[in-house]
Design a protein around this motif. Structure first.
Motif, PDB file in Angstrom:
ATOM      1  N   HIS A  17      39.366  19.589 -19.723  1.00  0.00           N
ATOM      2  CA  HIS A  17      39.022  19.861 -21.118  1.00  0.00           C
ATOM      3  C   HIS A  17      38.102  18.854 -21.790  1.00  0.00           C
ATOM      4  CE1 HIS A  17      41.943  23.033 -20.876  1.00  0.00           C
ATOM      5  NE2 HIS A  17      42.877  22.170 -20.534  1.00  0.00           N
ATOM      6  N   ARG A  19      34.606  16.893 -21.890  1.00  0.00           N
ATOM      7  CA  ARG A  19      33.245  16.872 -21.353  1.00  0.00           C
ATOM      8  C   ARG A  19      32.475  15.729 -22.019  1.00  0.00           C
ATOM      9  NH1 ARG A  19      31.743  21.995 -21.950  1.00  0.00           N
ATOM     10  NH2 ARG A  19      31.947  22.448 -19.760  1.00  0.00           N
ATOM     11  N   THR A  35      33.267  16.001 -25.984  1.00  0.00           N
ATOM     12  CA  THR A  35      33.819  17.212 -26.577  1.00  0.00           C
ATOM     13  C   THR A  35      35.087  17.649 -25.851  1.00  0.00           C
ATOM     14  OG1 THR A  35      32.440  18.616 -25.177  1.00  0.00           O
ATOM     15  CG2 THR A  35      31.565  18.068 -27.347  1.00  0.00           C
ATOM     16  N   ASP A  37      36.875  20.974 -24.635  1.00  0.00           N
ATOM     17  CA  ASP A  37      36.455  22.333 -24.307  1.00  0.00           C
ATOM     18  C   ASP A  37      37.684  23.132 -23.873  1.00  0.00           C
ATOM     19  OD1 ASP A  37      35.212  24.627 -23.529  1.00  0.00           O
ATOM     20  OD2 ASP A  37      34.001  23.712 -21.961  1.00  0.00           O
ATOM     21  N   TYR A  38      38.041  24.114 -24.676  1.00  0.00           N
ATOM     22  CA  TYR A  38      39.175  24.985 -24.357  1.00  0.00           C
ATOM     23  C   TYR A  38      38.715  26.421 -24.220  1.00  0.00           C
ATOM     24  CZ  TYR A  38      42.402  21.185 -25.158  1.00  0.00           C
ATOM     25  OH  TYR A  38      43.077  19.996 -25.069  1.00  0.00           O
ATOM     26  N   THR A  42      35.233  24.884 -28.724  1.00  0.00           N
ATOM     27  CA  THR A  42      34.815  23.528 -28.369  1.00  0.00           C
ATOM     28  C   THR A  42      34.813  22.687 -29.625  1.00  0.00           C
ATOM     29  OG1 THR A  42      33.422  24.381 -26.605  1.00  0.00           O
ATOM     30  CG2 THR A  42      32.968  22.161 -27.336  1.00  0.00           C
TER      31      THR A  42
END
Length: 103
Positions: A17, A19, A35, A37-38, A42
């Motif tokens: 998740h 990045r 970030t 990320d899901y 985001t």
């Protein structure tokens, strides 16, 4: 610490998740976006400017540090707990593709 070379626009995945994207590489400075990320959503955790040798805390025992810059990009060091994998974005994508192909 895991050291990876990155150019502008290239990313590293920490776990599934987080990045870290290299947004700018200059002579002695690198800018990154971190970030969460899901999938469909985001969220930017932070935007940071890295200088050599000074670690930047990400979260929960995770750090990123600029080791050096060159005309080709930057060498970044990543530290995360042993249970959390750290991969270049392109390698992470291949792993995900292989897992989905087997399912």
């Amino acid at each position: 610490m895991l050291y990876l070379s990155r150019r502008e626009g290239e990313a590293v995945m920490i776990g599934d998740h987080i990045r870290v994207v290299t947004t700018m590489v200059r002579r002695h400075r690198v800018c990154i976006d971190i970030t969460l990320d899901y999938g469909l959503s985001t969220a930017t955790l932070q935007r940071s400017s890295l200088v050599p040798g000074k670690p930047q805390y990400i979260r929960h025992g995770m750090f990123v540090m600029l080791r050096r810059t060159s005309r080709h990009g930057a060498k970044l060091g990543f530290k995360a707990p042993d249970s959390i994998p750290v991969h270049r974005q392109e390698i992470y994508d291949k792993i995900r593709e292989a897992l989905h192909a087997d399912a």
